[in-house]
Design a protein around this motif. Structure first.
Motif, PDB file in Angstrom:
ATOM      1  N   HIS A  41       0.732  -1.191   0.130  1.00 20.88           N
ATOM      2  CA  HIS A  41      -0.045  -0.015   0.013  1.00 20.88           C
ATOM      3  C   HIS A  41       0.771   1.337  -0.092  1.00 20.88           C
ATOM      4  CE1 HIS A  41      -3.752  -2.225   1.740  1.00 20.88           C
ATOM      5  NE2 HIS A  41      -3.589  -2.406   0.441  1.00 20.88           N
ATOM      6  N   GLU A 132      -6.206 -14.503   1.638  1.00 18.94           N
ATOM      7  CA  GLU A 132      -5.651 -14.152   3.053  1.00 18.94           C
ATOM      8  C   GLU A 132      -5.613 -15.462   3.716  1.00 18.94           C
ATOM      9  OE1 GLU A 132      -8.299 -12.380   1.911  1.00 18.94           O
ATOM     10  OE2 GLU A 132      -7.425 -10.514   1.962  1.00 18.94           O
ATOM     11  N   HIS A 238     -12.302   1.849   0.050  1.00 13.23           N
ATOM     12  CA  HIS A 238     -11.007   1.566  -0.437  1.00 13.23           C
ATOM     13  C   HIS A 238     -10.876   1.524  -2.022  1.00 13.23           C
ATOM     14  CE1 HIS A 238      -8.054  -1.870  -1.508  1.00 13.23           C
ATOM     15  NE2 HIS A 238      -7.776  -1.654  -0.214  1.00 13.23           N
TER      16      HIS A 238
HETATM   17  C1  LIG Z   1      -3.997 -10.503  -0.377  1.00 14.92           C
HETATM   18  C2  LIG Z   1      -3.838  -9.021   0.559  1.00 14.92           C
HETATM   19  O1  LIG Z   1      -2.731  -8.723   0.738  1.00 14.92           O
HETATM   20  N1  LIG Z   1      -4.950  -8.428   0.666  1.00 14.92           N
HETATM   21  C3  LIG Z   1      -4.964  -7.238   1.491  1.00 14.92           C
HETATM   22  C4  LIG Z   1      -5.070  -6.133   0.849  1.00 14.92           C
HETATM   23  O2  LIG Z   1      -6.213  -6.106  -0.194  1.00 14.92           O
HETATM   24  P1  LIG Z   1      -5.959  -4.962  -1.089  1.00 14.92           P
HETATM   25  O3  LIG Z   1      -7.214  -5.276  -1.869  1.00 14.92           O
HETATM   26  O4  LIG Z   1      -5.708  -3.667  -0.862  1.00 14.92           O
HETATM   27  O5  LIG Z   1      -4.904  -5.563  -2.227  1.00 14.92           O
HETATM   28  P2  LIG Z   1      -3.909  -4.706  -3.171  1.00 14.92           P
HETATM   29  O6  LIG Z   1      -2.783  -4.342  -2.090  1.00 14.92           O
HETATM   30  O7  LIG Z   1      -3.239  -5.519  -4.037  1.00 14.92           O
HETATM   31  O8  LIG Z   1      -4.575  -3.569  -3.709  1.00 14.92           O
HETATM   32  C5  LIG Z   1      -5.635  -3.556  -4.477  1.00 14.92           C
HETATM   33  C6  LIG Z   1      -5.789  -2.487  -5.526  1.00 14.92           C
HETATM   34  O9  LIG Z   1      -5.865  -1.436  -4.609  1.00 14.92           O
HETATM   35  C7  LIG Z   1      -5.493  -0.239  -5.403  1.00 14.92           C
HETATM   36  N2  LIG Z   1      -4.428   0.352  -4.479  1.00 14.92           N
HETATM   37  C8  LIG Z   1      -3.719  -0.431  -3.513  1.00 14.92           C
HETATM   38  C9  LIG Z   1      -2.781   0.319  -2.478  1.00 14.92           C
HETATM   39  C10 LIG Z   1      -2.922   1.612  -2.797  1.00 14.92           C
HETATM   40  O10 LIG Z   1      -1.901   2.445  -1.779  1.00 14.92           O
HETATM   41  N3  LIG Z   1      -3.523   2.324  -3.596  1.00 14.92           N
HETATM   42  C11 LIG Z   1      -4.453   1.810  -4.336  1.00 14.92           C
HETATM   43  O11 LIG Z   1      -5.022   2.365  -5.010  1.00 14.92           O
HETATM   44  C12 LIG Z   1      -4.728  -0.849  -6.498  1.00 14.92           C
HETATM   45  O12 LIG Z   1      -5.510  -0.582  -7.872  1.00 14.92           O
HETATM   46  C13 LIG Z   1      -4.582  -2.315  -6.116  1.00 14.92           C
HETATM   47  O13 LIG Z   1      -4.497  -2.938  -7.561  1.00 14.92           O
HETATM   48  O14 LIG Z   1      -5.462  -5.080   1.851  1.00 14.92           O
HETATM   49  C14 LIG Z   1      -6.573  -5.118   2.442  1.00 14.92           C
HETATM   50  C15 LIG Z   1      -6.766  -4.065   3.407  1.00 14.92           C
HETATM   51  O15 LIG Z   1      -6.654  -2.908   2.905  1.00 14.92           O
HETATM   52  C16 LIG Z   1      -6.596  -6.135   3.341  1.00 14.92           C
HETATM   53  O16 LIG Z   1      -7.783  -6.472   3.854  1.00 14.92           O
HETATM   54  C17 LIG Z   1      -6.381  -7.505   2.272  1.00 14.92           C
HETATM   55  O17 LIG Z   1      -6.237  -8.573   3.275  1.00 14.92           O
END
Ligand SMILES: CC(=O)N[C@H]1[C@@H](OP(=O)(O)OP(=O)(O)OC[C@H]2O[C@@H](n3ccc(=O)[nH]c3=O)[C@H](O)[C@@H]2O)O[C@H](CO)[C@@H](O)[C@@H]1O
Length: 361
Positions: A41, A132, A238
């Motif tokens: 993140h 997870e 989110h």
């Molecule tokens: C498998 C895994 O690790 N999943 C965790 C992750 O899911 P989460 O759904 O956030 O999984 P990712 O870290 O892959 O991010 C998903 C999508 O969110 C967007 N994105 C992500 C980060 C950021 O700072 N900005 C942004 O825009 C991107 O489009 C990315 O592709 O974090 C969640 C909390 O937030 C947790 O509940 C999940 O368990």
């Protein structure tokens, strides 16, 4: 003898409130500490704001992996973590929760023969379609120290043949963070800031099982509309949920307020003042349990059953959500006198630090 080095891995939003109390408690022991941020993140609102509000030290290194498919993201992390671990040469790697950063660090450390400590070990949803769950299973299998937050976790680890002497029931460090910050949760202030009425429900939705499939997302949007017909709904969305739920027609809709992801203090202030929470998050089930706010979890199962037996949580279906909210609004909000899960007392970080210091001696 030289001072041992503990290397903490944090990468995604739910890791930060778990790591903060462990790092703080280890400051009181004779160990050197390093914090590596994988960069899973990276947005200000998903990461930096938590570091500031929770008083976390600046990461010693940020690997800036960013987003990607599970395979690519995990692999990118592994490549960068390998170099990082080889350079830092830690005596112990501490991983938190169940995100991809947790899995990647565990695999890399284990292959380099560096012991791993897993904070929040033994939780099981028994649903391997959840990414997870895979992360939890592999991390626990490979860890040398397993820190459990609830008694059910001890049973699962025992059933999986993990030696009892590796497992320590320590309580919940995320709840340490919540209790330490309780005086800073200001429901009236956040209500004023967001222009919310006195009575509102908070909803957080981002799980792939709820938002990835357009049909599921449309059904979810319909259920949330049914809630908004009864009471104002505020959704800090989110990034993952946001685009998909917009496409599914969740908003605009009367009574639905979509806001950007909130900082730690703002989010818990909002939850503290809410009539109820509707969520598919893991951590929110635990936070509502301690705050005494009714929680309706839109999932078929939970890896945190203690929030049902000792807390305010109930599992609900999309089809059942509207009626559940109606029933809940017809009753008084429960008083804060249910039995909070054992050892969720604000001292988990200290217990973890003590075990780690012993292990490294
Ligand atoms: C498998 C895994 O690790 N999943 C965790 C992750 O899911 P989460 O759904 O956030 O999984 P990712 O870290 O892959 O991010 C998903 C999508 O969110 C967007 N994105 C992500 C980060 C950021 O700072 N900005 C942004 O825009 C991107 O489009 C990315 O592709 O974090 C969640 C909390 O937030 C947790 O509940 C999940 O368990």
């Amino acid at each position: 003898m030289s001072t041992a080095t503990v290397l903490h891995i944090a990468g995604a939003r739910p890791n930060f409130p778990k790591a903060a109390p462990v790092i703080r408690a280890l400051d009181g022991h004779d160990v050197a500490q390093r914090l590596v941020h994988t960069g899973q993140h990276y947005d200000e609102r998903m990461s930096d704001v938590f570091f500031r509000q929770l008083g976390l030290p600046e990461p010693d290194e940020n690997l800036a992996v960013g987003s990607g498919s599970h395979g690519r993201q995990t692999a990118d992390m592994m490549v960068r973590l390998e170099t990082s671990f080889q350079e830092a040469d830690p005596d112990l790697v501490v991983v938190y929760g169940d995100v991809n950063s947790t899995l990647a660090a565990t695999l890399v450390a284990t292959k380099l023969a560096i012991p791993v400590a897993h904070v929040e070990a033994g939780l099981r949803s028994f649903n391997r379609a959840m990414p997870e769950e895979i992360n939890r299973l592999v991390t626990d299998r490979l860890s040398e120290l397993l820190f459990a937050t609830s008694p059910d976790a001890l049973v699962h680890l025992g059933n999986e043949g993990i030696a009892a002497e590796k497992v320590h029931f320590v309580g919940n460090p995320m709840i340490d963070t919540l209790l330490a910050n309780l005086p800073r949760f200001d429901a009236a202030a956040i209500r004023g800031q967001l222009g919310l009425p006195e009575r509102y429900v908070v909803a957080t939705l981002h799980r792939p099982a709820n938002v990835d499939d357009p049909g599921d997302a449309a059904e979810l949007a319909k259920a949330v509309h049914g809630v908004a017909d009864q009471i104002e709904v505020v959704l800090p969305l989110h990034p993952r949920g946001r685009q998909r739920l917009a496409a599914a027609g969740l908003y605009p809709y009367p009574g639905i307020r979509v806001v950007e992801p909130l900082g730690y203090l703002e989010f818990l202030s909002l939850v503290r003042g809410a009539r109820a929470v509707v969520t598919d998050s893991g951590g929110v089930q635990e936070e509502t349990t301690v705050l005494g706010v009714p929680c309706l979890t839109l999932r078929a199962e939970t890896e945190r059953p203690v929030t049902i037996t000792h807390g305010t949580n109930r599992l609900v279906t999309r089809a059942g959500l509207v009626d559940e909210v109606r029933a809940l609004l017809a009753t008084d909000r429960p008083a804060a006198d249910w039995p909070v899960p054992p050892l969720w007392d604000g001292r988990a970080g200290e217990r973890i630090a003590k075990v780690i210091a012993e292990f490294l001696r």
